[in-house]
Design a protein around this motif. Sequence first.
Motif, PDB file in Angstrom:
ATOM      1  N   ARG A  40       0.814  -0.602   0.332  1.00  0.00           N
ATOM      2  CA  ARG A  40       0.411  -0.142  -0.204  1.00  0.00           C
ATOM      3  C   ARG A  40       0.578   1.313   0.043  1.00  0.00           C
ATOM      4  N   ILE A  41       0.638   1.870  -0.576  1.00  0.00           N
ATOM      5  CA  ILE A  41       1.320   3.272  -0.811  1.00  0.00           C
ATOM      6  C   ILE A  41       0.737   4.773  -1.204  1.00  0.00           C
ATOM      7  N   ILE A  42       0.989   4.916   0.030  1.00  0.00           N
ATOM      8  CA  ILE A  42       0.564   6.634   0.708  1.00  0.00           C
ATOM      9  C   ILE A  42       1.774   7.996  -0.180  1.00  0.00           C
ATOM     10  N   ASP A  43       0.716   8.617  -0.959  1.00  0.00           N
ATOM     11  CA  ASP A  43       2.051   9.978  -1.301  1.00  0.00           C
ATOM     12  C   ASP A  43       2.009  11.117  -1.180  1.00  0.00           C
ATOM     13  N   ILE A  44       2.742  11.349  -0.562  1.00  0.00           N
ATOM     14  CA  ILE A  44       2.836  12.824   0.244  1.00  0.00           C
ATOM     15  C   ILE A  44       3.086  13.641  -0.791  1.00  0.00           C
ATOM     16  N   LEU A  45       1.955  14.412  -1.767  1.00  0.00           N
ATOM     17  CA  LEU A  45       2.060  15.095  -2.572  1.00  0.00           C
ATOM     18  C   LEU A  45       2.767  16.909  -2.067  1.00  0.00           C
ATOM     19  N   VAL A  46       3.005  17.159  -3.575  1.00  0.00           N
ATOM     20  CA  VAL A  46       3.578  17.942  -4.174  1.00  0.00           C
ATOM     21  C   VAL A  46       2.773  19.704  -3.355  1.00  0.00           C
ATOM     22  N   GLY A  47       3.973  20.320  -2.934  1.00  0.00           N
ATOM     23  CA  GLY A  47       2.561  21.542  -2.103  1.00  0.00           C
ATOM     24  C   GLY A  47       2.093  21.407  -0.844  1.00  0.00           C
ATOM     25  N   SER A  48       1.806  20.331   0.372  1.00  0.00           N
ATOM     26  CA  SER A  48       1.118  19.575   0.881  1.00  0.00           C
ATOM     27  C   SER A  48       1.889  20.273   2.574  1.00  0.00           C
ATOM     28  N   ALA A  49       3.242  21.403   2.243  1.00  0.00           N
ATOM     29  CA  ALA A  49       3.819  22.143   3.554  1.00  0.00           C
ATOM     30  C   ALA A  49       2.568  23.055   2.774  1.00  0.00           C
ATOM     31  N   LEU A  50       1.541  23.258   2.690  1.00  0.00           N
ATOM     32  CA  LEU A  50       0.990  24.783   2.344  1.00  0.00           C
ATOM     33  C   LEU A  50      -0.703  24.608   2.868  1.00  0.00           C
ATOM     34  N   PRO A  51      -0.864  25.590   3.473  1.00  0.00           N
ATOM     35  CA  PRO A  51      -2.056  25.130   4.533  1.00  0.00           C
ATOM     36  C   PRO A  51      -3.647  25.247   3.890  1.00  0.00           C
ATOM     37  N   ASP A  52      -3.581  25.310   3.287  1.00  0.00           N
ATOM     38  CA  ASP A  52      -4.681  25.746   1.497  1.00  0.00           C
ATOM     39  C   ASP A  52      -4.876  23.609   0.905  1.00  0.00           C
ATOM     40  N   GLN A  53      -4.007  23.262   0.699  1.00  0.00           N
ATOM     41  CA  GLN A  53      -3.829  22.846   0.100  1.00  0.00           C
ATOM     42  C   GLN A  53      -3.995  21.223   0.629  1.00  0.00           C
ATOM     43  N   GLU A  54      -5.890  20.733  -0.068  1.00  0.00           N
ATOM     44  CA  GLU A  54      -6.397  19.280   1.392  1.00  0.00           C
ATOM     45  C   GLU A  54      -5.924  18.404   0.452  1.00  0.00           C
ATOM     46  N   GLU A  55      -5.145  17.922  -0.775  1.00  0.00           N
ATOM     47  CA  GLU A  55      -4.433  17.127  -1.105  1.00  0.00           C
ATOM     48  C   GLU A  55      -2.960  17.182  -0.051  1.00  0.00           C
ATOM     49  N   ASN A  56      -2.805  16.201   0.724  1.00  0.00           N
ATOM     50  CA  ASN A  56      -1.755  16.301   1.115  1.00  0.00           C
ATOM     51  C   ASN A  56      -1.095  14.332   1.028  1.00  0.00           C
ATOM     52  N   PHE A  57      -1.374  13.823   1.836  1.00  0.00           N
ATOM     53  CA  PHE A  57      -1.110  12.486   2.346  1.00  0.00           C
ATOM     54  C   PHE A  57      -2.755  11.935   1.556  1.00  0.00           C
ATOM     55  N   VAL A  58      -2.215  10.738   0.344  1.00  0.00           N
ATOM     56  CA  VAL A  58      -3.342  10.677  -0.206  1.00  0.00           C
ATOM     57  C   VAL A  58      -2.629   9.452  -0.901  1.00  0.00           C
ATOM     58  N   PRO A  59      -3.663   7.986  -0.778  1.00  0.00           N
ATOM     59  CA  PRO A  59      -5.075   8.782   0.335  1.00  0.00           C
ATOM     60  C   PRO A  59      -5.090   8.517   1.151  1.00  0.00           C
ATOM     61  N   LYS A  60      -6.202   9.744   2.163  1.00  0.00           N
ATOM     62  CA  LYS A  60      -6.004  10.371   2.926  1.00  0.00           C
ATOM     63  C   LYS A  60      -6.871   8.910   4.194  1.00  0.00           C
TER      64      LYS A  60
END
Length: 154
Positions: free
Chosen positions: A53-73
């Motif tokens: 099972r792979i969970i990606d930490i997406l580009v821009g996750s450090a920005l508080p307004d980005q809802e997608e960060n750990f994918v899948p959540k």
Amino acid sequence: MSQVRTGNAYGVGIMTVIVGVTAGAVFYQGFYLPESLEVPSVDEHILHPTADRIIDILVGSALPDQEENFVPKLVDIQLGVDNLVTWTNTDETPHTVTPDHSYADGYSGKFGSDGVLKAGETYEFLFTEPAVIEYHCQPHPWMQGTLSITKQRF
């Protein structure tokens, strides 16, 4: 004569302490310590799942307004199927995988990345027991995810 009797009582007291300490050390090393360090036996199919099972930490996750960060959540994990989970940091910013509440798997030990995951790094954990674990990124607490680990459904 009274000095001789006091010396004998002192010697008996010292011997009693030595015997007590020795008995305590034997119990600790022979019974308590091995039992506390024993790793539980786990079925081979759980130790060698059929898929990762792979969970990606997406580009821009450090920005508080980005809802997608750990994918899948929200991740449903089945023991023996996909209970080896890998987090991959595809962002340029370092992140962590930190449980909201301390969690230790009986076989794999303490859950949570040691330090930060730099760009391109991964963190891997083998879950061997059913649990629900909520986690986040320590420097970026708005990054949150949940793992639901269950027994394999037949």
